[in-house]
Design an enzyme around this catalytic site. Structure first.
Site, short mmCIF file in Angstrom:
data_model
loop_
_atom_site.label_atom_id
_atom_site.label_comp_id
_atom_site.label_asym_id
_atom_site.label_seq_id
_atom_site.Cartn_x
_atom_site.Cartn_y
_atom_site.Cartn_z
N LEU A 145 3.28 -1.82 -4.23
CA LEU A 145 2.86 -0.43 -4.47
C LEU A 145 2.24 0.19 -3.23
O LEU A 145 2.39 1.39 -2.98
CB LEU A 145 1.90 -0.36 -5.66
N TYR A 146 1.53 -0.63 -2.45
CA TYR A 146 0.99 -0.14 -1.18
C TYR A 146 2.13 0.33 -0.28
O TYR A 146 2.10 1.44 0.27
CB TYR A 146 0.19 -1.24 -0.50
N HIS A 147 3.16 -0.51 -0.14
CA HIS A 147 4.30 -0.14 0.68
C HIS A 147 5.02 1.08 0.10
O HIS A 147 5.46 1.95 0.84
CB HIS A 147 5.26 -1.31 0.82
N SER A 149 3.78 3.55 -1.50
CA SER A 149 3.02 4.76 -1.17
C SER A 149 3.18 5.14 0.29
O SER A 149 3.27 6.33 0.64
CB SER A 149 1.54 4.57 -1.53
#
Length: 276
Positions: A145-147, A149
């Site tokens: 999810l970090y990637h 975003s």
């Protein structure tokens, strides 16, 4: 003298940029979720405007941006730097963690930029600088999810560049590698599932636990040098589209781009066209 508006100015790269700008005699509008954490900048002296801002609150973003332009007049650089990391396998992440990650790293910066654009157009130009990460070009298991975003905000900015160029607005994406900041201390960490213990995501959980929240103690990136490179980019013409900062970032991004290029198959792609 230039005027900068900075989100996430209380720590890390945002604080380093703000400190260098104030020392050089520039004006800084510094924001953070907790305005009290900006006290260290006030003690430094210089022309400083501060307020509380949670970038996930769109109404507050529009209000704060409007007040900053009203109080300061021209703002030359919008430095969208606030962000947070979420860690955990996709299955481990809660719905709340997913929503927060997208709100902080993607929707928030989009709304900040949208709020600033009318003011930048009205004054005849300016710069937008967005902190992304080398993780906007690469990916690693346990940080999906970090990637998502970060890849998402770069996709938005890629389209934005030609949209706003006719108004004299330049856009730069900052892609740092690992930098010696307290970024790891603010991670949102999912509860690990036993099924993932022997997978790369499980190994990431153990690495974070072993680090005790200080994941960048041995990082190659110097926040002061990163800040100096960002400040220089703001006066570089034309505006650089991307700044990949750090030897680790350069190596990782180069490998990722080379790998993606190698996967392109011209013959296969053309085979799906209508016959000529």
């Amino acid at each position: 003298m230039a005027t900068w508006f900075i989100t996430g100015a209380s720590a890390g790269i945002g604080r380093a940029v703000a400190e260098q700008l104030l020392k050089a005699g520039h004006r800084v509008a510094a924001t953070a979720r907790d305005e009290n954490r900006l006290e260290v900048l006030r003690r430094q002296g210089g022309e400083l405007w501060t307020t509380t801002l949670d970038v996930t609150d769109t109404r507050a973003v529009r209000d704060v941006v409007g007040r900053a332009f009203a109080d300061l007049g021209r703002i030359d650089v919008i430095f969208s730097n606030a962000g947070r990391g979420a860690v955990g396998a996709a299955e481990e992440l809660s719905d709340e963690a997913i929503a927060e990650q997208i709100a902080v790293n993607l929707t928030g910066p989009i709304q900040l930029i949208r709020a600033a654009l009318p003011h930048l157009r009205a004054q005849g130009g300016g710069r937008i600088i967005q902190t992304t990460t080398m993780g906007a070009q690469i990916s690693s298991p346990g940080a999906s999810l970090y990637h998502a975003s970060k890849w998402g905000i770069e996709g938005f900015l890629e389209s934005l560049v030609p949209e706003v160029a006719p108004f004299g607005i330049g856009v730069t994406m900052i892609e740092p590698g690992s930098v010696r900041t307290d970024f790891g201390a603010a991670l949102s960490i999912a509860d690990p599932l036993p099924a993932y213990a022997a997978t790369p995501a499980g190994r990431l959980h153990r690495y974070i636990k072993a680090g005790g929240g200080n994941l960048t103690a041995d990082a190659p990136g110097d926040p002061a040098r990163v800040a100096a490179a960002i400040i220089t980019a703001a006066t570089t013409t034309p505006a650089p589209r991307r700044l990949t900062l750090g030897s680790d970032a350069h190596a990782a991004v180069q490998a990722a781009l080379t790998g993606r290029q190698a996967e392109l198959d011209k013959a296969l792609a053309a085979s799906t066209d209508f016959p000529s």
